[in-house]
Design a protein around this motif. Structure first.
Motif, short mmCIF file in Angstrom:
data_model
loop_
_atom_site.label_atom_id
_atom_site.label_comp_id
_atom_site.label_asym_id
_atom_site.label_seq_id
_atom_site.Cartn_x
_atom_site.Cartn_y
_atom_site.Cartn_z
N LEU A 99 0.84 -1.20 0.00
CA LEU A 99 0.00 0.00 0.00
C LEU A 99 0.88 1.25 0.00
N LEU A 101 1.81 3.88 1.57
CA LEU A 101 1.79 4.58 2.86
C LEU A 101 3.19 5.09 3.13
N VAL A 105 3.12 4.66 9.99
CA VAL A 105 2.01 3.73 9.82
C VAL A 105 1.60 3.17 11.18
N THR A 115 -5.55 1.20 7.74
CA THR A 115 -5.64 2.07 6.56
C THR A 115 -6.51 3.31 6.81
N THR A 116 -7.18 3.37 7.96
CA THR A 116 -7.97 4.57 8.28
C THR A 116 -7.11 5.66 8.89
N GLU A 118 -3.85 7.70 8.24
CA GLU A 118 -2.84 8.04 7.24
C GLU A 118 -2.37 9.48 7.45
#
Length: 161
Positions: A99, A101, A105, A115-116, A118
């Motif tokens: 991903l 990012l 993280v 993933t919510t 960022e």
């Protein structure tokens, strides 16, 4: 071109990226031979192991690598627990488990990428600390979470704001 180079380079013009499932050595590979379904490697190395990215969580009792931890592509400078079994990881990276990012993280207690959350710092994260319910982030960034923050930022751990 050696076999390992062939494994890592796309012939069809796609991006040049190593296969994430191919093992790594702890030293140079000088020669390789493919016979049937077996690759023989020779060189100045002592071990061959699974690629785990730039973070390698290890069981403190058994010494075994903890499987299913997200692979981070790029240097890691800081790791701190989130207080509920997960981790905040900072460094100078661009991908986590494939991903896009960047540099900071959150990995949950189930070893999955949050993933919510960022914050996307625009430079490397070099230090992390937790004080109570606050995550302190230090590094070479000018912006984080779309806010101007020159090298230092704080986040509430419960909601990431």
């Amino acid at each position: 071109m050696g076999l390992l180079a062939q494994v890592c380079i796309s012939i069809s013009g796609q991006s040049i990226r190593p296969s994430p499932n191919f093992p790594v050595t702890d030293g140079p590979v000088i020669c390789s031979l493919l016979l049937s379904n077996t690759i023989f490697l020779g060189g100045s190395f002592q071990s061959v192991s699974p690629y785990c990215g730039t973070v390698a969580p290890v069981n403190a009792t058994s010494g075994q690598l903890i499987n299913k931890f997200p692979r981070i592509s790029g240097p890691v400078s800081a790791v701190v627990g989130d207080g509920v079994g997960g981790w905040f990881i900072g460094g100078n990276f661009t991908f986590v488990e494939g991903l896009p990012l960047q540099n900071l993280v959150h990995v949950t207690a189930s070893n999955s990428v949050d993933t919510t959350w960022e914050p996307v710092p625009d430079g490397a994260v070099q230090a992390l600390a937790v004080s109570g319910n606050t995550l302190l982030v230090g590094g070479a960034f000018q912006h984080i979470a779309n806010q101007p923050r020159s090298g230092l930022a704080a986040f509430a751990i419960t909601n990431g704001s």
